[in-house]
Design an enzyme around this catalytic site. Structure first.
Site, PDB file in Angstrom:
ATOM      1  N   ARG A   1     -13.987 -21.376 -36.276  1.00 18.08           N
ATOM      2  CA  ARG A   1     -15.394 -20.955 -36.204  1.00 18.08           C
ATOM      3  C   ARG A   1     -15.921 -21.583 -35.083  1.00 18.08           C
ATOM      4  NH1 ARG A   1     -15.823 -23.012 -42.251  1.00 18.08           N
ATOM      5  NH2 ARG A   1     -13.750 -22.413 -41.963  1.00 18.08           N
TER       6      ARG A   1
ATOM      7  N   LYS B   1      -2.887 -31.173 -40.170  1.00 15.25           N
ATOM      8  CA  LYS B   1      -2.110 -30.174 -41.393  1.00 15.25           C
ATOM      9  C   LYS B   1      -0.988 -31.025 -41.857  1.00 15.25           C
ATOM     10  CE  LYS B   1      -3.603 -25.610 -39.829  1.00 15.25           C
ATOM     11  NZ  LYS B   1      -4.431 -25.360 -40.840  1.00 15.25           N
TER      12      LYS B   1
HETATM   13  N1  BES Z   1      -5.768 -21.247 -38.792  1.00 14.23           N
HETATM   14  C1  BES Z   1      -6.123 -21.573 -40.112  1.00 14.23           C
HETATM   15  C2  BES Z   1      -6.351 -20.666 -41.203  1.00 14.23           C
HETATM   16  C3  BES Z   1      -4.932 -20.122 -41.478  1.00 14.23           C
HETATM   17  C4  BES Z   1      -4.382 -20.484 -42.736  1.00 14.23           C
HETATM   18  C5  BES Z   1      -4.184 -19.236 -40.756  1.00 14.23           C
HETATM   19  C6  BES Z   1      -3.214 -19.691 -43.057  1.00 14.23           C
HETATM   20  C7  BES Z   1      -3.199 -18.418 -41.242  1.00 14.23           C
HETATM   21  C8  BES Z   1      -2.523 -18.585 -42.527  1.00 14.23           C
HETATM   22  C9  BES Z   1      -7.636 -22.327 -39.946  1.00 14.23           C
HETATM   23  O1  BES Z   1      -7.933 -22.678 -38.725  1.00 14.23           O
HETATM   24  C10 BES Z   1      -7.802 -23.343 -41.000  1.00 14.23           C
HETATM   25  O2  BES Z   1      -7.292 -24.318 -40.982  1.00 14.23           O
HETATM   26  N2  BES Z   1      -8.701 -23.094 -41.812  1.00 14.23           N
HETATM   27  C11 BES Z   1      -8.973 -24.182 -42.998  1.00 14.23           C
HETATM   28  C12 BES Z   1     -10.387 -24.286 -43.050  1.00 14.23           C
HETATM   29  C13 BES Z   1     -10.767 -25.455 -44.076  1.00 14.23           C
HETATM   30  C14 BES Z   1     -10.620 -26.612 -43.139  1.00 14.23           C
HETATM   31  C15 BES Z   1     -12.500 -25.489 -44.090  1.00 14.23           C
HETATM   32  C16 BES Z   1      -8.566 -23.581 -44.149  1.00 14.23           C
HETATM   33  O3  BES Z   1      -8.395 -22.373 -44.534  1.00 14.23           O
HETATM   34  O4  BES Z   1      -7.896 -24.525 -44.839  1.00 14.23           O
HETATM   35 MN    MN Z   2      -7.489 -24.908 -38.546  1.00 18.00          MN
END
Ligand code: BES
Ligand code: MN
Ligand code: ZN
Length: 511
Positions: free
Chosen positions: A359, A285
């Site tokens: 997931r 990230k």
């Molecule tokens: N933990 C994150 C989602 C999240 C985002 C939680 C903001 C709380 C606040 C999750 O693991 C994630 O990174 N999801 C990605 C998925 C994508 C790579 C398909 C996302 O939502 O960008």
């Molecule tokens: Mn994630």
């Protein structure tokens, strides 16, 4: 922790630091709510005028402080806004009471004792005010310089929560009042513990540490607990959990908490996403997106808190909680984009983005939960940023493989004051996850990302099992200022809905 007491004593006689009263927004200005009669009388029946002079309108969230009238044993009156005055003969909504009590408890941080003289029409109101006060009083001071003494809840620079909340007009000898207060204490205390876990920095709360907390609590409350460590996960073939945890120096865990009741007729399984820190992994990230990612175990914290609360309440239902714990980190041993994992169910997953890790751990935990053939499975997860874009920061999305179950969950959430909204699982989005190499990829179309994630999870629910998925990515962690009984930071989103589902199931009112 804030103590809760019920008292039939009148507001003037209570020896406390403050008396909390309610003020509603009427058609012609502020209206003093029931419960504050003694205060109003001592102000010669002019309390509404006094409050208006001080600028009060009765709006939700509003706080007006005034000196207690002569003859009162407490020095201060705190008037909290209840929002619009209910129509004639109608009573205040539980949630309005819960929020007002929460606001009052929050402004009384550092105070020893407060009497709550809010309108209590029935036992449900006693529960709402108690819950609001205990939740609003929450503060997380453990890391404020200096470290708290072992026997105190406050750090040196933290003022500590309100010491004692006394509900005036609530009868300690009334069975229904007492039960409502006990329920509120159990739920609020466990929910606050979930908030503590969420707020604990990820260098102190890794999967092993979380599992140890769960083990200790399970022992205390007579819950059976089983922890699968890396060796056991390898032996069992939990490729999803292992794959996500592969890059971290702190290995993953799968915790199973089993609460059983001898008279239970139904069995619920709760599954929580427990990423103790989500860096994104190799699909790292960017800065600006990882500062709050200690909150990525909020689903597991909610499941843990709910199972303990259910045990404390002794509900007549069997509840199994599954905590899928891992830290998602990049390193030489981390899972790469392009790797294929063999999940616990036997399905293979091509990992296209290591940041879609929730997931993967949930897929394994859902399959493990399915093996026991529970009557229903509910998973809770901070799963997608897409759900935050869709519903904002205070509402969680509910997806399910059964429309009636999805509706029941939205309704149960509403009953306990949690905002949620039904979301679909559109079949056409499934093919976006087709992989040339494996059975499925962990990413699909970008649009509708929250629903794509839900469709992925559905693949790991056992045949014929009723299942719902709560995406709490928005409400799990409050990045703005506190409001109502919700503090900044970890909120405990999902806990009250899960407890309510267990209550409804125990009563035979669900499924
Ligand atoms: N933990 C994150 C989602 C999240 C985002 C939680 C903001 C709380 C606040 C999750 O693991 C994630 O990174 N999801 C990605 C998925 C994508 C790579 C398909 C996302 O939502 O960008
Ligand atoms: Mn994630
Ligand atoms: Zn995540």
């Amino acid at each position: 922790m804030t103590a809760l007491t019920l008292s039939t004593s009148g507001a003037p006689a209570l020896r406390a630091d403050a008396i909390v009263i309610g003020v509603a927004k009427g058609a012609k200005g502020p209206v003093v709510a029931a419960g504050a009669e003694a205060v109003d009388k001592a102000y010669d029946g002019r309390l509404a005028d006094v409050l208006e002079t001080l600028g009060a309108s009765g709006a939700e969230g509003e706080v007006t402080k005034l000196p207690a009238p002569a003859g009162f044993k407490s020095p201060l009156v705190v008037a909290v806004g209840l929002g619009a005055q209910p129509d004639k003969d109608a009573e205040y909504e539980s949630e309005a009471l819960r929020r007002a009590a929460g606001v009052a408890a929050r402004v009384l941080t550092g105070v020893k004792k407060a009497g709550f003289a809010l309108p209590l029409a029935d036992a449900a109101d006693v529960g709402a005010v108690a819950e609001g006060a205990l939740l609003g009083a929450y503060s997380f001071d453990a890391y404020k310089e200096a470290a708290p003494a072992a026997n105190s809840a406050k750090g040196k620079n933290g003022k500590g929560p309100l010491g004692e909340a006394t509900l005036l007009g609530a009868k300690p000898r009334d069975k229904a009042h007492k039960a409502a207060a006990e329920r509120a204490s159990a739920v609020a205390e466990e929910l606050n513990r979930a908030r503590d876990l969420i707020n604990t920095p990820p260098n102190d709360l890794n999967p092993e540490a979380f599992a140890a907390v769960a083990q200790a609590a399970a022992k205390e409350h007579g819950i059976k607990v089983q922890v699968l460590d890396v060796k056991a996960l390898e032996k069992g073939g939990y490729g999803g959990i292992l794959g996500v945890g592969a890059g971290s120096a702190s290995g993953p865990r799968l915790v199973k908490l089993s609460y059983t009741h001898s008279k239970a007729g139904k069995h619920l399984a709760f599954v929580g996403k427990g990423i103790t820190y989500d860096s994104g992994g190799i699909s790292l990230k960017p800065a600006g997106h990882n500062e709050t990612m200690k909150c990525d175990m909020s689903g597991a914290a909610a499941v843990f808190a709910a199972v303990v609360a259910v045990a404390r309440l002794g509900l007549e239902v069997n509840v199994t909680g599954w905590l899928a714990l891992a830290e998602n980190m990049p390193s030489g041993s981390a899972t790469r984009p392009g790797d294929v994992l063999r999940m616990y169910s036997g399905k293979t997953v091509e990992v296209l983005n290591t940041d879609a890790e929730g997931r993967l751990v949930l897929g394994d935990a859902l399959w493990a939960a399915s093996a026991e053939k529970p009557d229903a499975i509910v998973d809770v997860a901070t799963l997608t940023g897409a759900m935050v874009l869709a519903l904002g920061s205070r509402t969680f999305g509910v997806m399910a493989n059964d429309d009636a179950f999805r509706s029941a969950i939205v309704e149960a959430a509403e009953e306990v004051g949690e905002a949620s909204w039904p979301m679909p699982l559109p079949e056409h989005l499934r093919k976006g996850m087709d992989s040339p190499t494996a059975d499925i990829a962990n990413m699909g179309e970008r649009m509708g990302g929250g629903l794509v994630a839900g469709l992925f999870l559905r693949e790991f629910v056992g045949e014929g099992i009723t299942w719902a998925h709560l995406d709490i990515a928005g409400p799990a962690f409050n990045e703005s200022g506190p409001f109502g009984y919700t503090p900044k930071g970890g909120t405990g989103s999902g806990v009250r809905t899960l407890v309510r589902l267990a209550e409804l199931t125990a009563a035979g009112d669900l499924g």
